[in-house]
Structures are given as C-alpha cells and as structure tokens.
Design an enzyme around this catalytic site. Structure first.
Site, short mmCIF file in Angstrom:
data_model
loop_
_atom_site.label_atom_id
_atom_site.label_comp_id
_atom_site.label_asym_id
_atom_site.label_seq_id
_atom_site.Cartn_x
_atom_site.Cartn_y
_atom_site.Cartn_z
N ALA A 13 0.82 -1.23 0.00
CA ALA A 13 0.00 0.00 0.00
C ALA A 13 0.85 1.27 0.00
CB ALA A 13 -0.94 -0.02 1.20
N ASP A 62 7.05 -6.94 5.26
CA ASP A 62 7.48 -7.57 4.01
C ASP A 62 6.65 -8.84 3.88
OD1 ASP A 62 8.86 -9.16 2.10
OD2 ASP A 62 10.72 -8.10 2.53
N VAL A 63 5.98 -9.05 2.75
CA VAL A 63 5.10 -10.22 2.62
C VAL A 63 5.87 -11.55 2.63
CG1 VAL A 63 3.14 -9.08 1.50
CG2 VAL A 63 5.00 -10.02 0.09
N ASN A 89 -2.00 -7.28 -2.81
CA ASN A 89 -1.62 -6.40 -3.93
C ASN A 89 -0.10 -6.32 -4.11
OD1 ASN A 89 -1.94 -3.84 -5.72
ND2 ASN A 89 -0.69 -3.15 -3.99
N SER A 142 -3.37 -10.47 -13.07
CA SER A 142 -2.79 -9.83 -14.25
C SER A 142 -3.12 -10.67 -15.47
CB SER A 142 -1.27 -9.76 -14.07
OG SER A 142 -0.64 -9.43 -15.29
N TYR A 155 7.40 -13.29 -13.54
CA TYR A 155 6.15 -12.59 -13.23
C TYR A 155 4.93 -13.41 -13.68
CZ TYR A 155 2.81 -8.69 -12.98
OH TYR A 155 1.73 -7.89 -12.67
N ALA A 157 4.73 -16.65 -14.27
CA ALA A 157 4.60 -17.87 -13.46
C ALA A 157 4.02 -17.54 -12.09
CB ALA A 157 5.96 -18.56 -13.34
P1 NDP Z 1 4.18 -0.56 -7.76
O1 NDP Z 1 5.56 -0.99 -8.07
O2 NDP Z 1 3.78 0.85 -7.99
O3 NDP Z 1 3.83 -0.93 -6.24
C1 NDP Z 1 4.13 -2.20 -5.72
C2 NDP Z 1 3.78 -2.24 -4.26
O4 NDP Z 1 4.14 -3.53 -3.76
C3 NDP Z 1 4.53 -1.20 -3.46
O5 NDP Z 1 3.68 -0.66 -2.48
C4 NDP Z 1 5.63 -2.01 -2.80
O6 NDP Z 1 5.98 -1.43 -1.55
C5 NDP Z 1 4.93 -3.34 -2.59
N1 NDP Z 1 5.86 -4.46 -2.40
C6 NDP Z 1 6.79 -4.92 -3.25
N2 NDP Z 1 7.48 -5.93 -2.69
C7 NDP Z 1 6.95 -6.11 -1.44
C8 NDP Z 1 7.23 -6.99 -0.37
N3 NDP Z 1 8.21 -7.89 -0.42
N4 NDP Z 1 6.47 -6.90 0.76
C9 NDP Z 1 5.49 -5.98 0.85
N5 NDP Z 1 5.19 -5.11 -0.12
C10 NDP Z 1 5.91 -5.17 -1.26
O7 NDP Z 1 3.23 -1.54 -8.59
P2 NDP Z 1 1.68 -1.48 -8.97
O8 NDP Z 1 0.94 -0.60 -8.06
O9 NDP Z 1 1.61 -1.27 -10.42
O10 NDP Z 1 1.30 -3.01 -8.71
C11 NDP Z 1 0.43 -3.44 -7.68
C12 NDP Z 1 -0.07 -4.83 -8.04
O11 NDP Z 1 -0.79 -4.77 -9.27
C13 NDP Z 1 1.05 -5.86 -8.27
O12 NDP Z 1 0.67 -7.10 -7.73
C14 NDP Z 1 1.13 -5.94 -9.78
O13 NDP Z 1 1.65 -7.17 -10.21
C15 NDP Z 1 -0.32 -5.76 -10.16
N6 NDP Z 1 -0.53 -5.34 -11.54
C16 NDP Z 1 -0.11 -4.11 -11.98
C17 NDP Z 1 -0.32 -3.72 -13.29
C18 NDP Z 1 0.09 -2.37 -13.80
O14 NDP Z 1 -0.11 -2.13 -15.01
N7 NDP Z 1 0.63 -1.47 -13.00
C19 NDP Z 1 -0.97 -4.63 -14.25
C20 NDP Z 1 -1.38 -5.90 -13.69
C21 NDP Z 1 -1.16 -6.22 -12.38
P3 NDP Z 1 7.44 -1.45 -0.88
O15 NDP Z 1 8.43 -1.33 -2.00
O16 NDP Z 1 7.39 -0.27 0.04
O17 NDP Z 1 7.50 -2.75 -0.15
#
Ligand code: NDP
Length: 253
Positions: A13, A62-63, A89, A142, A155, A157
C-alpha cells in the site's frame, strides 16, 4: 458510505494501485490497514487518511516475512477489533529478462513475493475469516497469469500460481461466507509500468504512458468488489469486465 464497518488489510500500500485502493476504501468508510516494506510511506499515507477523517493504520511488513504478517493481524485486531478483508496487492515485475539470462535468485524472489507472499497473507488471515464465517480476499492478478510475455517468465509464473491460489481458496471455503477474487487491473500508470517501459522488451513496454489507466479507476472497482453487491462476481475477472464497469460507473470500453 458503502464500506463502513469493514476493516481491510492491503499489502503493497505504499504507492501505486495499493495506495489508490487505500484512499478509495477509506473514503468509502472502511478502516484500512496499510502494509509495505517502506514504513515511512505507509505511516504517512495513514496519517493523510486520518487527517481527512478516515480510519487507517500503517504497518511495515514484508510479505515474505510470515511473522511480520502475523503481527499485522494482531495489530489490526488490537486497533480495530476485527478484520473483514485482505487485498493481496504487493508485487514486483523484475527480473525483466529472458529465461536463459535471468538471474536465478532474482527469479526466485519474484515467486517469493508475488506468490508465496500472497500465500503467507492468506495463511495468516484465512483462519480468522473461517472462524468468523465471513471474509474477503482479493488477489491482484494480471493478464500475465494467462498469457506469457517475453522476458516476464518469473512474473507470469507467479501470477499464474496466484490465479490457482484464488481458485484453491474458493474451493476450500465454498461452504463459508468467504468471497475470493482474482482481479486484473489492466495496464495502470504506476512505477511498475515505468520499469516495464524502460526495459523495452515486449509489447507491453511499448504502450505509451498516456494510454495507461489511472490507479483510481482500479481502486473504484476494488472498492466495489469489497461490497456484498459484488458477491455474484467471485472468481477471476478484470477491469475490462463490462458489467463490472457499468456497476462501478466506469466508462464503457
Ligand atoms: P508498484 O511498483 O507501484 O507498487 C508495488 C507495491 O508492492 C509497493 O507498495 C511495494 O511497496 C509493494 N511491495 C513490493 N514488494 C513487497 C514486499 N516484499 N512486501 C510488501 N510489499 C511489497 O506496482 P503497482 O501498483 O503497479 O502493482 C500493484 C499490483 O498490481 C502488483 O501485484 C502488480 O503485479 C499488479 N498489476 C499491476 C499492473 C500495472 O499495469 N501497474 C498490471 C497488472 C497487475 P514497498 O516497496 O514499500 O515494499
């Protein structure tokens, strides 16, 4: 306020789609628990939501860290007395690299975050939902779950695995009042799409930024899925779903 009384945990988030969902859900009356690795960002977002009269809690998690997610559940129950929904998400796109060249540990890390991270959260929250015979799980899916794209093997997979996880949740909770969705947000203007454009590797990287959808539309659709009105839509669907768009008030495609 269609979501008042709901308490919804959102992973990832700190920015992008997760941040937009947090703002929308809170505006519609839900208490939101915001998690990501970036503690400052989720705490700041929670502060902004509270300043607008909403209810929010920002927690670093961290997830891939199961115990951190157990602590999120504990803090959610302590802060709001209950939990009604989970939005898985959090996700990463990298490594964007062909199979014969991708770094094996980066490849495994994508599975660790996008698939096992979602499983971890489900494993932590599902017993609570089962015990209360009420719950909601939205896995952000996705098109890549169903169609391979060059350079995105990790991604694709991970998202294919997540789609099966959604179906597994549905199968194992069919006698409970638990709704599960795999929701495809379309191509959305976030940092992730910036990385994709910079790679220049496949057709998605060629989509001009101005053709990407706003995260706020995704958030409106996700907020709708959080309502009982969406119960007939459970399962895998995406933002192009015509009936969903009409119900949410998004422009027809
Ligand atoms: P962003 O890169 O903008 O955001 C990703 C979010 O995931 C960040 O808040 C990041 O926070 C968090 N995150 C990453 N790794 C971890 C972790 N290990 N633990 C906890 N949080 C984590 O991506 P989007 O907003 O575009 O993507 C959000 C979701 O939507 C994803 O699942 C993506 O696959 C999916 N999606 C996106 C599309 C697009 O076109 N943008 C299309 C289809 C699907 P932090 O780094 O602070 O941990």
């Amino acid at each position: 306020m269609s979501l008042s009384g709901q308490v919804i945990v959102i992973t990832g988030a700190s920015r992008g789609i997760g941040e937009a969902c947090a703002l929308e859900l809170a505006a519609q009356g839900a208490a939101v628990v915001l998690t990501a690795r970036n503690e400052a960002a989720v705490k700041e977002l929670a502060k902004n939501i509270e300043a607008k009269g909403g209810k929010a809690l920002g927690i670093a998690a961290d997830v891939t860290d199961y115990q951190a997610l157990e602590s999120v559940l504990e803090q959610t129950l302590k802060g709001f007395g209950k939990v009604t929904g989970l939005i898985n998400n959090a996700g990463i796109i990298e490594p964007i690299a062909f199979l014969d060249k991708a770094d094996p540990s980066a490849w495994a890390q994508t599975i660790q975050i996008n698939l096992i991270g979602a499983y971890n959260a489900i494993r932590v929250f599902l017993p609570q939902f089962m015990a209360q015979d009420q719950g909601l799980i939205i896995n952000i899916s996705s098109g890549a779950a169903f169609n391979p794209l060059e350079g995105w093997s990790a991604y694709c997979a991970s998202k294919a695995g997540l789609a099966m996880l959604t179906r597994s949740v549905m199968l194992e909770t069919q006698d409970k009042k638990i709704r599960a969705f795999g929701f495809g947000p379309g191509v959305v203007d976030t940092d992730m799409q910036g990385l994709i454009r910079a790679s220049g590797i496949n057709r998605v990287s060629q989509i001009p930024r101005e053709h990407l959808g706003p995260a706020s539309d995704v958030a409106r659709a996700v907020a709708y899925l959080c309502t009982e009105d969406a119960a007939d839509l459970v399962g895998e669907l995406d933002i192009r779903h015509a009936d969903l768009r009409q119900r949410v008030g998004l422009q027809a495609l």
